[in-house]
Design an enzyme around this catalytic site. Structure first.
Site, PDB file in Angstrom:
ATOM      1  N   TYR A 142       0.843  -1.400  -0.165  1.00 42.57           N
ATOM      2  CA  TYR A 142       0.113  -0.084   0.078  1.00 42.57           C
ATOM      3  C   TYR A 142       0.819   1.145  -0.049  1.00 42.57           C
ATOM      4  O   TYR A 142       0.327   2.310  -0.562  1.00 42.57           O
ATOM      5  CB  TYR A 142      -0.969   0.012   1.287  1.00 42.57           C
ATOM      6  CG  TYR A 142      -2.181  -0.589   1.035  1.00 42.57           C
ATOM      7  CD1 TYR A 142      -2.357  -2.033   1.140  1.00 42.57           C
ATOM      8  CD2 TYR A 142      -3.464   0.172   1.132  1.00 42.57           C
ATOM      9  CE1 TYR A 142      -3.489  -2.632   0.923  1.00 42.57           C
ATOM     10  CE2 TYR A 142      -4.549  -0.596   1.098  1.00 42.57           C
ATOM     11  CZ  TYR A 142      -4.638  -1.966   0.774  1.00 42.57           C
ATOM     12  OH  TYR A 142      -5.823  -2.746   0.858  1.00 42.57           O
ATOM     13  N   LYS A 189       3.604 -15.561   3.107  1.00 42.30           N
ATOM     14  CA  LYS A 189       3.869 -16.193   1.771  1.00 42.30           C
ATOM     15  C   LYS A 189       5.223 -16.270   1.877  1.00 42.30           C
ATOM     16  O   LYS A 189       6.165 -16.016   0.789  1.00 42.30           O
ATOM     17  CB  LYS A 189       3.204 -15.433   0.445  1.00 42.30           C
ATOM     18  CG  LYS A 189       3.259 -16.229  -0.693  1.00 42.30           C
ATOM     19  CD  LYS A 189       2.266 -17.229  -0.728  1.00 42.30           C
ATOM     20  CE  LYS A 189       2.413 -18.053  -2.009  1.00 42.30           C
ATOM     21  NZ  LYS A 189       1.712 -19.290  -2.277  1.00 42.30           N
ATOM     22  N   ASP A 221      -2.435 -18.411   1.094  1.00 40.23           N
ATOM     23  CA  ASP A 221      -3.353 -19.078   0.438  1.00 40.23           C
ATOM     24  C   ASP A 221      -4.211 -20.230   1.122  1.00 40.23           C
ATOM     25  O   ASP A 221      -5.383 -20.475   1.018  1.00 40.23           O
ATOM     26  CB  ASP A 221      -2.856 -19.621  -0.847  1.00 40.23           C
ATOM     27  CG  ASP A 221      -1.396 -20.241  -0.585  1.00 40.23           C
ATOM     28  OD1 ASP A 221      -0.923 -20.261   0.351  1.00 40.23           O
ATOM     29  OD2 ASP A 221      -0.940 -20.915  -1.640  1.00 40.23           O
ATOM     30  N   ASP A 245      -6.158  -7.083   4.144  1.00 34.78           N
ATOM     31  CA  ASP A 245      -7.234  -6.364   3.499  1.00 34.78           C
ATOM     32  C   ASP A 245      -8.124  -7.511   2.925  1.00 34.78           C
ATOM     33  O   ASP A 245      -9.321  -7.561   3.084  1.00 34.78           O
ATOM     34  CB  ASP A 245      -6.878  -5.576   2.444  1.00 34.78           C
ATOM     35  CG  ASP A 245      -8.100  -4.988   1.887  1.00 34.78           C
ATOM     36  OD1 ASP A 245      -9.043  -4.290   2.319  1.00 34.78           O
ATOM     37  OD2 ASP A 245      -7.814  -4.819   0.654  1.00 34.78           O
ATOM     38  N   ASP A 249     -12.211  -9.460   4.301  1.00 32.36           N
ATOM     39  CA  ASP A 249     -13.540  -9.387   3.742  1.00 32.36           C
ATOM     40  C   ASP A 249     -13.808 -10.769   3.765  1.00 32.36           C
ATOM     41  O   ASP A 249     -15.284 -10.919   3.877  1.00 32.36           O
ATOM     42  CB  ASP A 249     -13.097  -8.761   2.380  1.00 32.36           C
ATOM     43  CG  ASP A 249     -13.428  -7.255   2.236  1.00 32.36           C
ATOM     44  OD1 ASP A 249     -13.226  -6.379   3.206  1.00 32.36           O
ATOM     45  OD2 ASP A 249     -14.152  -6.772   1.059  1.00 32.36           O
TER      46      ASP A 249
HETATM   47  C1  IPM Z   1     -10.402  -1.372   4.165  1.00 29.60           C
HETATM   48  C2  IPM Z   1     -10.598  -0.566   2.603  1.00 29.60           C
HETATM   49  C3  IPM Z   1      -9.406   0.062   2.303  1.00 29.60           C
HETATM   50  C4  IPM Z   1      -8.227  -0.722   2.207  1.00 29.60           C
HETATM   51  C5  IPM Z   1      -9.816   1.016   0.941  1.00 29.60           C
HETATM   52  C6  IPM Z   1     -10.902   1.892   0.856  1.00 29.60           C
HETATM   53  C7  IPM Z   1      -8.520   1.741   0.438  1.00 29.60           C
HETATM   54  O1  IPM Z   1     -10.753  -1.737   1.728  1.00 29.60           O
HETATM   55  O2  IPM Z   1     -10.138  -0.481   4.834  1.00 29.60           O
HETATM   56  O3  IPM Z   1     -10.128  -2.466   4.106  1.00 29.60           O
HETATM   57  O4  IPM Z   1      -7.838  -1.307   1.249  1.00 29.60           O
HETATM   58  O5  IPM Z   1      -7.676  -0.632   3.142  1.00 29.60           O
HETATM   59 MN    MN Z   2     -10.702  -3.612   2.444  1.00 28.91          MN
END
Ligand code: IPM
Ligand code: MN
Length: 351
Positions: A142, A189, A221, A245, A249
């Site tokens: 990032y 990884k 993975d 990240d 999710d």
């Molecule tokens: C999160 C979001 C952010 C990230 C984006 C919006 C930049 O997806 O907080 O997980 O990737 O960190």
């Molecule tokens: Mn995210």
């Protein structure tokens, strides 16, 4: 306690869900005799429109001097579909994380008894899931060097970590593991990436300082697969920025809705609390978004202040709303769907 909280509503559904977290926090403050001074500030696309910048200096001042930051969401589709945009709302979030030194992103994953059957995963797999990701938040790909070469035909992003960055994140992981089941998983990884080998080597060297913690090392993975198969195998997981990240999710599926997952970003000084979901532009202004992730983020904020009863009061009322079906349309399944604002009112009234 007197609390100064910077309030960054941001974009999309951000303002709507933040309003509910404010209502609930104010109700808690009133009940327990605290005073919250909310300090609204601009961020994201809203800030780009107002002052041309997604994280203005003025906003940083307010955040840096606050006791905590409560954050809604950031992002707007008009930037997503324009790869050439010079300023983007997300840059504001990244700048904020970096300038506030928020290196540790705490993302718990848990199930709600009344929602177990809403998850696409089988009940027997996910029942009792209670794990926490510690995602490194101010390093890695990032923030690494990036660019184009070869007349724009080649692009690169680099993942860089220093030993010190790994150590400070891992230290939080070990400490959290000590307070929980003393199991820590380092996700990397290391079979391919040099940065991952630095992670592994650094964490291995720290093991002797925490002899009671049982540390495992797994490739990302494999974790992606095992996480949804056997979530109960995990307790505290530490990982670098991008892996964290993606995996968080994925982990939100276990709980049944992304609209439920809170997070805390901890750093050297001010901490920030935000839902893990995005700005959900399709729902913006419709009063239909699920406010619970933001409300639960406020609970994490009270925890951070050492106000455990206050945090628990919020979690209790959230569980009650779920059990009684006072939920937004993402969870209502044909039954009456409440508006975002109605859920907030109900929670505040029931604190
Ligand atoms: C999160 C979001 C952010 C990230 C984006 C919006 C930049 O997806 O907080 O997980 O990737 O960190
Ligand atoms: Mn995210």
């Amino acid at each position: 306690m007197k609390l100064n909280i910077a309030l960054l509503a941001g974009d999309g559904i951000g303002p709507e869900v933040i309003d509910q977290a404010v209502k609930v926090s104010d109700a808690v403050a009133q009940k327990f005799g605290h005073e919250i001074n909310w300090q609204p500030a601009l961020t994201g696309a809203a800030a780009i429109d107002a002052v041309g910048e997604p994280y203005p200096d003025e906003t940083h001042e307010i955040c840096a001097n606050a006791d905590a930051v409560l954050f809604g969401a950031i992002g707007h589709p008009r930037f997503d579909n324009d790869p050439s945009a010079k300023v983007r709302p997300e840059q504001g979030l990244l700048k904020m994380r970096q300038k506030l030194g928020l290196f540790a992103n705490v993302r718990p994953t848990f199930t709600f008894p009344s929602l177990i059957d809403k998850s696409p995963l089988k009940r027997e797999r996910i029942e009792g899931t209670d794990l926490v990701f510690l995602r490194e938040l101010t390093g890695g790909i990032y923030f690494g060097e990036r660019g184009r070469k070869d007349d724009g035909n080649t692009a690169f992003d680099t993942c860089t970590y220093t030993r010190e960055e790994v150590q400070r994140l891992a230290k939080k992981g070990f400490e959290l593991a000590m307070k929980r089941s003393k199991r820590l998983c380092c996700v990397d990884k290391a079979n391919v990436l040099e940065s991952s080998r630095l992670w592994r080597e650094t964490v291995q060297a720290m093991e002797k300082d925490y002899p009671e913690v049982e540390v495992s090392y797994e490739f990302v993975d494999a974790v992606a697969m095992r996480l949804v198969q056997w979530p109960n195998d995990y307790d505290v997981l530490i990982t670098e920025n991008l892996f964290g990240d993606i995996l968080t999710d994925e982990a939100s599926v276990i709980s049944g809705s992304m609209g439920l997952m809170p997070s805390a970003s901890l750093g050297t000084k001010t901490s920030l609390f935000e839902p893990i979901h995005g700005s959900y532009p399709q729902a913006a202004g419709k009063d239909i978004a699920n406010p619970l992730a933001t409300v639960l983020s406020a609970a994490m904020m009270f925890d951070q202040f050492g106000l455990a009863d206050e945090a628990e009061a919020i979690r209790t009322v959230v569980n009650k709303s779920l059990a009684e079906g006072v939920v937004t349309e993402d969870l209502s399944e044909g039954a009456k769907a409440y508006k975002t604002s109605e859920v907030g009112d109900w929670l505040a009234a029931n604190i």
